[in-house]
Design a protein around this motif. Sequence first.
Motif, PDB file in Angstrom:
ATOM      1  N   UNK A  24       0.804  -1.220   0.000  1.00 41.98           N
ATOM      2  CA  UNK A  24       0.000   0.000   0.000  1.00 41.98           C
ATOM      3  C   UNK A  24       0.840   1.275   0.000  1.00 41.98           C
ATOM      4  N   UNK A  25       2.104   1.166   0.418  1.00 42.88           N
ATOM      5  CA  UNK A  25       2.967   2.339   0.440  1.00 42.88           C
ATOM      6  C   UNK A  25       3.317   2.856  -0.951  1.00 42.88           C
ATOM      7  N   UNK A  26       3.159   2.031  -1.968  1.00 42.35           N
ATOM      8  CA  UNK A  26       3.500   2.490  -3.321  1.00 42.35           C
ATOM      9  C   UNK A  26       2.531   3.559  -3.822  1.00 42.35           C
ATOM     10  N   UNK A  27       1.355   3.638  -3.233  1.00 42.22           N
ATOM     11  CA  UNK A  27       0.411   4.690  -3.615  1.00 42.22           C
ATOM     12  C   UNK A  27       0.873   6.050  -3.107  1.00 42.22           C
ATOM     13  N   UNK A  28       1.634   6.058  -2.019  1.00 39.46           N
ATOM     14  CA  UNK A  28       2.114   7.311  -1.425  1.00 39.46           C
ATOM     15  C   UNK A  28       3.533   7.667  -1.842  1.00 39.46           C
ATOM     16  N   UNK A  29       4.220   6.764  -2.487  1.00 42.67           N
ATOM     17  CA  UNK A  29       5.608   6.984  -2.886  1.00 42.67           C
ATOM     18  C   UNK A  29       5.709   8.158  -3.863  1.00 42.67           C
ATOM     19  N   UNK A  30       6.454   9.203  -3.525  1.00 45.49           N
ATOM     20  CA  UNK A  30       6.575  10.328  -4.458  1.00 45.49           C
ATOM     21  C   UNK A  30       7.374   9.931  -5.699  1.00 45.49           C
ATOM     22  N   UNK A  31       6.807  10.197  -6.852  1.00 40.08           N
ATOM     23  CA  UNK A  31       7.491   9.967  -8.122  1.00 40.08           C
ATOM     24  C   UNK A  31       7.407  11.270  -8.911  1.00 40.08           C
ATOM     25  N   UNK A  32       8.558  11.842  -9.217  1.00 36.15           N
ATOM     26  CA  UNK A  32       8.631  13.096  -9.954  1.00 36.15           C
ATOM     27  C   UNK A  32       9.317  12.823 -11.291  1.00 36.15           C
TER      28      UNK A  32
END
Length: 72
Positions: A24-32
């Motif tokens: 579930x943490x991949x939904x919050x992982x910042x990707x720029x």
Amino acid sequence: MDIQMPVMDGYEAAKRIRRIEGRPDTARLPIIAMTANSFAEDVEEALRAGMNGHMSKPIDFQTLYDTLKKWL
């Protein structure tokens, strides 16, 4: 996330990261997105791929700092 990578581009990599099951943490992982492409459609494509933001190269260090501060 570099957009123009060999084998898999950054858009596809971001989509796959967002779809990782059991994390579930991949939904919050910042990707720029980081790319030389800076048109409005490039920003839109990055956001559609699940990225949180977009930075165009060459990187402005104040913009980099502000972006990291926002997402970290």
